[in-house]
Design a protein around this motif. Structure first.
Motif, PDB file in Angstrom:
ATOM      1  N   MET A  98      65.437  20.840  30.535  1.00  0.00           N
ATOM      2  CA  MET A  98      65.859  21.363  31.817  1.00  0.00           C
ATOM      3  C   MET A  98      66.240  20.197  32.736  1.00  0.00           C
ATOM      4  SD  MET A  98      63.580  23.689  34.355  1.00  0.00           S
ATOM      5  CE  MET A  98      62.889  22.725  35.640  1.00  0.00           C
ATOM      6  N   ASN A  99      67.395  20.272  33.336  1.00  0.00           N
ATOM      7  CA  ASN A  99      67.860  19.248  34.263  1.00  0.00           C
ATOM      8  C   ASN A  99      67.264  19.485  35.645  1.00  0.00           C
ATOM      9  OD1 ASN A  99      69.412  18.007  32.358  1.00  0.00           O
ATOM     10  ND2 ASN A  99      71.270  19.142  32.880  1.00  0.00           N
ATOM     11  N   LYS A 100      66.875  18.375  36.279  1.00  0.00           N
ATOM     12  CA  LYS A 100      66.343  18.471  37.635  1.00  0.00           C
ATOM     13  C   LYS A 100      67.491  18.552  38.624  1.00  0.00           C
ATOM     14  CE  LYS A 100      62.157  15.882  36.757  1.00  0.00           C
ATOM     15  NZ  LYS A 100      61.336  14.746  37.156  1.00  0.00           N
ATOM     16  N   THR A 101      67.283  19.314  39.681  1.00  0.00           N
ATOM     17  CA  THR A 101      68.282  19.380  40.742  1.00  0.00           C
ATOM     18  C   THR A 101      68.204  18.098  41.567  1.00  0.00           C
ATOM     19  OG1 THR A 101      66.802  20.352  42.375  1.00  0.00           O
ATOM     20  CG2 THR A 101      67.966  21.879  40.899  1.00  0.00           C
ATOM     21  N   SER A 102      69.189  17.872  42.373  1.00  0.00           N
ATOM     22  CA  SER A 102      69.180  16.664  43.204  1.00  0.00           C
ATOM     23  C   SER A 102      67.993  16.689  44.174  1.00  0.00           C
ATOM     24  CB  SER A 102      70.494  16.499  43.950  1.00  0.00           C
ATOM     25  OG  SER A 102      70.679  17.529  44.887  1.00  0.00           O
ATOM     26  N   TRP A 103      67.607  17.869  44.651  1.00  0.00           N
ATOM     27  CA  TRP A 103      66.451  17.966  45.547  1.00  0.00           C
ATOM     28  C   TRP A 103      65.160  17.629  44.813  1.00  0.00           C
ATOM     29  CZ3 TRP A 103      66.744  17.571  50.457  1.00  0.00           C
ATOM     30  CH2 TRP A 103      67.890  17.997  51.127  1.00  0.00           C
ATOM     31  N   GLU A 104      65.033  18.064  43.581  1.00  0.00           N
ATOM     32  CA  GLU A 104      63.840  17.732  42.794  1.00  0.00           C
ATOM     33  C   GLU A 104      63.769  16.230  42.523  1.00  0.00           C
ATOM     34  OE1 GLU A 104      62.952  21.644  40.057  1.00  0.00           O
ATOM     35  OE2 GLU A 104      64.766  20.467  39.614  1.00  0.00           O
ATOM     36  N   LYS A 105      64.911  15.621  42.250  1.00  0.00           N
ATOM     37  CA  LYS A 105      64.953  14.173  42.029  1.00  0.00           C
ATOM     38  C   LYS A 105      64.562  13.427  43.301  1.00  0.00           C
ATOM     39  CE  LYS A 105      68.541  14.248  38.484  1.00  0.00           C
ATOM     40  NZ  LYS A 105      69.950  13.919  38.201  1.00  0.00           N
ATOM     41  N   LYS A 106      65.099  13.887  44.442  1.00  0.00           N
ATOM     42  CA  LYS A 106      64.774  13.240  45.713  1.00  0.00           C
ATOM     43  C   LYS A 106      63.298  13.396  46.050  1.00  0.00           C
ATOM     44  CE  LYS A 106      69.381  13.611  47.644  1.00  0.00           C
ATOM     45  NZ  LYS A 106      70.257  14.309  48.566  1.00  0.00           N
ATOM     46  N   ALA A 107      62.745  14.578  45.801  1.00  0.00           N
ATOM     47  CA  ALA A 107      61.332  14.819  46.073  1.00  0.00           C
ATOM     48  C   ALA A 107      60.460  13.922  45.197  1.00  0.00           C
ATOM     49  CB  ALA A 107      60.982  16.291  45.848  1.00  0.00           C
ATOM     50  N   GLU A 108      60.839  13.759  43.941  1.00  0.00           N
ATOM     51  CA  GLU A 108      60.080  12.893  43.032  1.00  0.00           C
ATOM     52  C   GLU A 108      60.163  11.432  43.471  1.00  0.00           C
ATOM     53  OE1 GLU A 108      59.909  11.738  38.292  1.00  0.00           O
ATOM     54  OE2 GLU A 108      61.023  13.510  38.916  1.00  0.00           O
ATOM     55  N   LEU A 109      61.334  10.991  43.869  1.00  0.00           N
ATOM     56  CA  LEU A 109      61.488   9.621  44.365  1.00  0.00           C
ATOM     57  C   LEU A 109      60.629   9.389  45.606  1.00  0.00           C
ATOM     58  CD1 LEU A 109      65.325   8.955  44.026  1.00  0.00           C
ATOM     59  CD2 LEU A 109      63.491   7.723  42.885  1.00  0.00           C
ATOM     60  N   PHE A 110      60.658  10.345  46.536  1.00  0.00           N
ATOM     61  CA  PHE A 110      59.887  10.230  47.759  1.00  0.00           C
ATOM     62  C   PHE A 110      58.384  10.194  47.455  1.00  0.00           C
ATOM     63  CE2 PHE A 110      58.132  12.001  51.775  1.00  0.00           C
ATOM     64  CZ  PHE A 110      58.590  10.994  52.614  1.00  0.00           C
ATOM     65  N   LYS A 111      57.952  11.054  46.545  1.00  0.00           N
ATOM     66  CA  LYS A 111      56.537  11.088  46.150  1.00  0.00           C
ATOM     67  C   LYS A 111      56.128   9.744  45.526  1.00  0.00           C
ATOM     68  CE  LYS A 111      53.848  13.103  42.598  1.00  0.00           C
ATOM     69  NZ  LYS A 111      53.860  13.978  41.469  1.00  0.00           N
ATOM     70  N   ASN A 112      56.961   9.220  44.646  1.00  0.00           N
ATOM     71  CA  ASN A 112      56.656   7.926  44.021  1.00  0.00           C
ATOM     72  C   ASN A 112      56.646   6.798  45.036  1.00  0.00           C
ATOM     73  OD1 ASN A 112      56.258   8.887  41.433  1.00  0.00           O
ATOM     74  ND2 ASN A 112      58.403   8.643  40.860  1.00  0.00           N
ATOM     75  N   PHE A 113      57.552   6.874  46.010  1.00  0.00           N
ATOM     76  CA  PHE A 113      57.604   5.849  47.045  1.00  0.00           C
ATOM     77  C   PHE A 113      56.303   5.823  47.850  1.00  0.00           C
ATOM     78  CE2 PHE A 113      58.550   4.637  51.468  1.00  0.00           C
ATOM     79  CZ  PHE A 113      58.979   3.331  51.255  1.00  0.00           C
ATOM     80  N   LEU A 114      55.813   7.004  48.220  1.00  0.00           N
ATOM     81  CA  LEU A 114      54.611   7.081  49.044  1.00  0.00           C
ATOM     82  C   LEU A 114      53.313   6.896  48.261  1.00  0.00           C
ATOM     83  CD1 LEU A 114      55.503  10.023  51.440  1.00  0.00           C
ATOM     84  CD2 LEU A 114      55.449   7.583  51.961  1.00  0.00           C
ATOM     85  N   PHE A 115      53.250   7.489  47.068  1.00  0.00           N
ATOM     86  CA  PHE A 115      51.967   7.553  46.376  1.00  0.00           C
ATOM     87  C   PHE A 115      51.951   6.879  45.008  1.00  0.00           C
ATOM     88  CE2 PHE A 115      52.470  11.431  48.973  1.00  0.00           C
ATOM     89  CZ  PHE A 115      51.503  11.159  49.922  1.00  0.00           C
ATOM     90  N   GLY A 116      53.103   6.459  44.518  1.00  0.00           N
ATOM     91  CA  GLY A 116      53.159   5.860  43.185  1.00  0.00           C
ATOM     92  C   GLY A 116      52.589   4.453  43.176  1.00  0.00           C
ATOM     93  N   LYS A 117      52.323   3.943  41.971  1.00  0.00           N
ATOM     94  CA  LYS A 117      51.836   2.570  41.847  1.00  0.00           C
ATOM     95  C   LYS A 117      52.932   1.620  42.293  1.00  0.00           C
ATOM     96  CE  LYS A 117      48.180   2.564  38.572  1.00  0.00           C
ATOM     97  NZ  LYS A 117      47.484   1.653  37.725  1.00  0.00           N
ATOM     98  N   LYS A 118      52.543   0.683  43.102  1.00  0.00           N
ATOM     99  CA  LYS A 118      53.491  -0.302  43.608  1.00  0.00           C
ATOM    100  C   LYS A 118      53.478  -1.519  42.683  1.00  0.00           C
ATOM    101  CE  LYS A 118      54.123   1.699  47.797  1.00  0.00           C
ATOM    102  NZ  LYS A 118      54.062   3.080  47.527  1.00  0.00           N
TER     103      LYS A 118
END
Length: 164
Positions: free
Chosen positions: A1-21
């Motif tokens: 299943m392909n992610k929508t652009s909104w799902e990709k943006k949400a994942e990027l934002f989540k990783n930016f805030l909470f992902g391992k740096k």
């Protein structure tokens, strides 16, 4: 299943805030001893540079010594980061002279008060963005050594050296 652009943006934002740096090198940065005798010289048609960390560069272009965004302290804020191990260390006292110090903007990691004050007596000209000259003047830099510039302004420092 392909992610929508909104799902990709949400994942990027989540990783930016909470992902391992991963913002610190896993190993010491490779480096070589600095030989200022190799950099200083008045040969024409030459371009030599030494990276001093982040956006600090010591450049010889046709015999003109230019220093960009000099931060020559190990730590610039009380609680902020310090230089990575292996980053070139050089103090302003080691430099014989600097023709032009170029400051790109006034963030703490590009405009370091301690370094600027130490460079004052051996620098011919400080080129800074508009309104940053007042700060340098407060730090004791003589006004005749400060040149403020806006976007796309050109300055002919002397024959053969133009800064935009």
């Amino acid at each position: 299943m392909n992610k929508t652009s909104w799902e990709k943006k949400a994942e990027l934002f989540k990783n930016f805030l909470f992902g391992k740096k991963h913002t610190t090198p896993a190993t010491t940065l490779p480096s070589s001893p600095i030989n200022l005798n190799e950099l200083y010289g008045e040969e024409k048609n030459q371009l030599k540079t030494i990276w001093l960390g982040h956006s600090s560069l010591l450049i010889n272009i046709d015999g003109n010594i230019i220093l960009t965004d000099p931060v020559m302290t190990n730590k610039v804020t009380l609680v902020g980061p310090k230089k990575f191990p292996g980053t070139a260390t050089l103090s302003p006292s080691q430099l014989p002279f600097v023709d032009v110090v170029l400051i790109s903007h006034d963030h703490y990691d590009h405009l370091n008060k301690e370094t600027i004050i130490q460079l004052a007596s051996k620098t011919k000209l400080f080129m800074v963005p508009l309104k940053v000259g007042k700060r340098l003047a407060k730090w004791g830099i003589p006004p005749e050594k400060i040149m403020e510039s806006g976007w796309w302004q050109e300055h002919h420092i002397h024959e053969g050296l133009k800064v935009t």
